[in-house]
Scaffold this motif. Structure first.
Motif, PDB file in Angstrom:
ATOM      1  N   ILE A  13       2.606   9.960   8.556  1.00 24.41           N
ATOM      2  CA  ILE A  13       2.762   9.807   7.107  1.00 24.41           C
ATOM      3  C   ILE A  13       2.957   8.333   6.762  1.00 24.41           C
ATOM      4  O   ILE A  13       2.304   7.799   5.862  1.00 24.41           O
ATOM      5  CB  ILE A  13       3.938  10.659   6.586  1.00 24.41           C
ATOM      6  CG1 ILE A  13       3.643  12.141   6.823  1.00 24.41           C
ATOM      7  CG2 ILE A  13       4.229  10.365   5.123  1.00 24.41           C
ATOM      8  CD1 ILE A  13       4.820  13.053   6.653  1.00 24.41           C
ATOM      9  N   CYS A  14       3.843   7.667   7.492  1.00 26.44           N
ATOM     10  CA  CYS A  14       4.092   6.245   7.253  1.00 26.44           C
ATOM     11  C   CYS A  14       2.849   5.402   7.540  1.00 26.44           C
ATOM     12  O   CYS A  14       2.545   4.464   6.796  1.00 26.44           O
ATOM     13  CB  CYS A  14       5.261   5.748   8.100  1.00 26.44           C
ATOM     14  SG  CYS A  14       6.870   6.289   7.499  1.00 26.44           S
ATOM     15  N   ASP A  15       2.150   5.719   8.595  1.00 29.72           N
ATOM     16  CA  ASP A  15       0.961   4.943   8.958  1.00 29.72           C
ATOM     17  C   ASP A  15      -0.124   5.001   7.883  1.00 29.72           C
ATOM     18  O   ASP A  15      -0.879   4.045   7.707  1.00 29.72           O
ATOM     19  CB  ASP A  15       0.387   5.421  10.294  1.00 29.72           C
ATOM     20  CG  ASP A  15       1.258   5.031  11.483  1.00 29.72           C
ATOM     21  OD1 ASP A  15       2.139   4.162  11.314  1.00 29.72           O
ATOM     22  OD2 ASP A  15       1.051   5.601  12.569  1.00 29.72           O
ATOM     23  N   ALA A  16      -0.208   6.100   7.159  1.00 21.07           N
ATOM     24  CA  ALA A  16      -1.231   6.271   6.127  1.00 21.07           C
ATOM     25  C   ALA A  16      -0.739   5.916   4.724  1.00 21.07           C
ATOM     26  O   ALA A  16      -1.515   5.963   3.769  1.00 21.07           O
ATOM     27  CB  ALA A  16      -1.731   7.716   6.138  1.00 21.07           C
ATOM     28  N   CYS A  17       0.500   5.544   4.603  1.00 20.86           N
ATOM     29  CA  CYS A  17       1.100   5.313   3.290  1.00 20.86           C
ATOM     30  C   CYS A  17       0.575   4.024   2.646  1.00 20.86           C
ATOM     31  O   CYS A  17       0.589   2.966   3.269  1.00 20.86           O
ATOM     32  CB  CYS A  17       2.614   5.238   3.419  1.00 20.86           C
ATOM     33  SG  CYS A  17       3.438   5.027   1.833  1.00 20.86           S
ATOM     34  N   PHE A  20       3.355   1.129   2.366  1.00 21.13           N
ATOM     35  CA  PHE A  20       4.119   0.868   3.592  1.00 21.13           C
ATOM     36  C   PHE A  20       4.776  -0.514   3.570  1.00 21.13           C
ATOM     37  O   PHE A  20       5.953  -0.646   3.877  1.00 21.13           O
ATOM     38  CB  PHE A  20       3.229   1.009   4.826  1.00 21.13           C
ATOM     39  CG  PHE A  20       3.944   0.717   6.106  1.00 21.13           C
ATOM     40  CD1 PHE A  20       4.626   1.719   6.771  1.00 21.13           C
ATOM     41  CD2 PHE A  20       3.971  -0.565   6.647  1.00 21.13           C
ATOM     42  CE1 PHE A  20       5.308   1.461   7.956  1.00 21.13           C
ATOM     43  CE2 PHE A  20       4.644  -0.835   7.822  1.00 21.13           C
ATOM     44  CZ  PHE A  20       5.307   0.182   8.475  1.00 21.13           C
ATOM     45  N   ASP A  21       4.025  -1.547   3.209  1.00 24.09           N
ATOM     46  CA  ASP A  21       4.574  -2.911   3.227  1.00 24.09           C
ATOM     47  C   ASP A  21       5.743  -3.058   2.256  1.00 24.09           C
ATOM     48  O   ASP A  21       6.756  -3.679   2.597  1.00 24.09           O
ATOM     49  CB  ASP A  21       3.489  -3.942   2.895  1.00 24.09           C
ATOM     50  CG  ASP A  21       2.439  -4.035   3.986  1.00 24.09           C
ATOM     51  OD1 ASP A  21       2.717  -3.665   5.146  1.00 24.09           O
ATOM     52  OD2 ASP A  21       1.317  -4.480   3.675  1.00 24.09           O
ATOM     53  N   ASN A  22       5.609  -2.491   1.080  1.00 24.71           N
ATOM     54  CA  ASN A  22       6.707  -2.541   0.107  1.00 24.71           C
ATOM     55  C   ASN A  22       7.916  -1.755   0.603  1.00 24.71           C
ATOM     56  O   ASN A  22       9.059  -2.187   0.433  1.00 24.71           O
ATOM     57  CB  ASN A  22       6.262  -2.000  -1.246  1.00 24.71           C
ATOM     58  CG  ASN A  22       5.226  -2.868  -1.908  1.00 24.71           C
ATOM     59  OD1 ASN A  22       5.111  -4.049  -1.601  1.00 24.71           O
ATOM     60  ND2 ASN A  22       4.463  -2.298  -2.811  1.00 24.71           N
ATOM     61  N   GLN A  36      20.127   4.629   4.573  1.00 25.95           N
ATOM     62  CA  GLN A  36      20.085   5.556   5.695  1.00 25.95           C
ATOM     63  C   GLN A  36      18.739   6.252   5.776  1.00 25.95           C
ATOM     64  O   GLN A  36      18.014   6.339   4.797  1.00 25.95           O
ATOM     65  CB  GLN A  36      21.204   6.585   5.556  1.00 25.95           C
ATOM     66  CG  GLN A  36      22.568   5.957   5.592  1.00 25.95           C
ATOM     67  CD  GLN A  36      23.671   6.993   5.425  1.00 25.95           C
ATOM     68  OE1 GLN A  36      23.427   8.131   5.085  1.00 25.95           O
ATOM     69  NE2 GLN A  36      24.887   6.576   5.676  1.00 25.95           N
ATOM     70  N   GLY A  37      18.423   6.716   6.975  1.00 25.96           N
ATOM     71  CA  GLY A  37      17.204   7.479   7.176  1.00 25.96           C
ATOM     72  C   GLY A  37      16.054   6.621   7.667  1.00 25.96           C
ATOM     73  O   GLY A  37      16.210   5.450   7.984  1.00 25.96           O
ATOM     74  N   ILE A  38      14.897   7.237   7.722  1.00 23.39           N
ATOM     75  CA  ILE A  38      13.689   6.554   8.182  1.00 23.39           C
ATOM     76  C   ILE A  38      12.962   5.996   6.973  1.00 23.39           C
ATOM     77  O   ILE A  38      12.630   6.728   6.040  1.00 23.39           O
ATOM     78  CB  ILE A  38      12.778   7.517   8.974  1.00 23.39           C
ATOM     79  CG1 ILE A  38      13.496   8.009  10.226  1.00 23.39           C
ATOM     80  CG2 ILE A  38      11.468   6.824   9.337  1.00 23.39           C
ATOM     81  CD1 ILE A  38      12.739   9.069  11.002  1.00 23.39           C
ATOM     82  N   TRP A  39      12.740   4.706   6.996  1.00 23.53           N
ATOM     83  CA  TRP A  39      11.997   4.002   5.953  1.00 23.53           C
ATOM     84  C   TRP A  39      10.939   3.164   6.651  1.00 23.53           C
ATOM     85  O   TRP A  39      11.253   2.412   7.573  1.00 23.53           O
ATOM     86  CB  TRP A  39      12.922   3.085   5.154  1.00 23.53           C
ATOM     87  CG  TRP A  39      13.831   3.819   4.224  1.00 23.53           C
ATOM     88  CD1 TRP A  39      14.956   4.518   4.572  1.00 23.53           C
ATOM     89  CD2 TRP A  39      13.712   3.935   2.828  1.00 23.53           C
ATOM     90  NE1 TRP A  39      15.540   5.062   3.474  1.00 23.53           N
ATOM     91  CE2 TRP A  39      14.795   4.710   2.370  1.00 23.53           C
ATOM     92  CE3 TRP A  39      12.791   3.450   1.908  1.00 23.53           C
ATOM     93  CZ2 TRP A  39      14.977   5.018   1.029  1.00 23.53           C
ATOM     94  CZ3 TRP A  39      12.982   3.749   0.574  1.00 23.53           C
ATOM     95  CH2 TRP A  39      14.062   4.520   0.141  1.00 23.53           C
ATOM     96  N   ALA A  40       9.705   3.259   6.224  1.00 20.93           N
ATOM     97  CA  ALA A  40       8.595   2.485   6.805  1.00 20.93           C
ATOM     98  C   ALA A  40       8.556   2.658   8.317  1.00 20.93           C
ATOM     99  O   ALA A  40       8.355   1.709   9.060  1.00 20.93           O
ATOM    100  CB  ALA A  40       8.686   1.023   6.428  1.00 20.93           C
ATOM    101  N   ASN A  41       8.797   3.877   8.742  1.00 15.60           N
ATOM    102  CA  ASN A  41       8.766   4.237  10.167  1.00 15.60           C
ATOM    103  C   ASN A  41       9.793   3.468  10.994  1.00 15.60           C
ATOM    104  O   ASN A  41       9.599   3.220  12.170  1.00 15.60           O
ATOM    105  CB  ASN A  41       7.358   4.062  10.733  1.00 15.60           C
ATOM    106  CG  ASN A  41       7.140   4.933  11.949  1.00 15.60           C
ATOM    107  OD1 ASN A  41       7.781   5.970  12.105  1.00 15.60           O
ATOM    108  ND2 ASN A  41       6.236   4.536  12.814  1.00 15.60           N
TER     109      ASN A  41
END
Length: 66
Positions: A13-17, A20-22, A36-41
């Motif tokens: 999901i992140c790879d295709a977002c 992603f850079d933002n 917290q959590g996963i952001w931008a992989n």
């Protein structure tokens, strides 16, 4: 800490977002433990290591005074 299964599910999901850079810039701009959590992989631990190695002397490293 995020599980390996959660990271594996998020990666495609992140790879295709398209933002992603933002997302990455947003994630690393926060102080430790603020986001917290996963952001931008990246996990909290990933971002902490990035901040540590991005500083000239290392994040929170004591400098000897002479």
């Amino acid at each position: 800490m995020e599980s390996a299964a959660a990271r594996a599910a998020i990666k495609p999901i992140c790879d295709a977002c398209p933002v992603f850079d933002n997302c990455f810039a947003y994630a690393v701009s926060f102080p430790e433990k603020a986001l917290q959590g996963i952001w931008a992989n990246t996990t909290e631990g990933d971002r902490r290591r990035m901040r540590y190695f991005a500083t000239r002397i290392g994040y929170r490293r004591n400098i000897p005074t002479t």
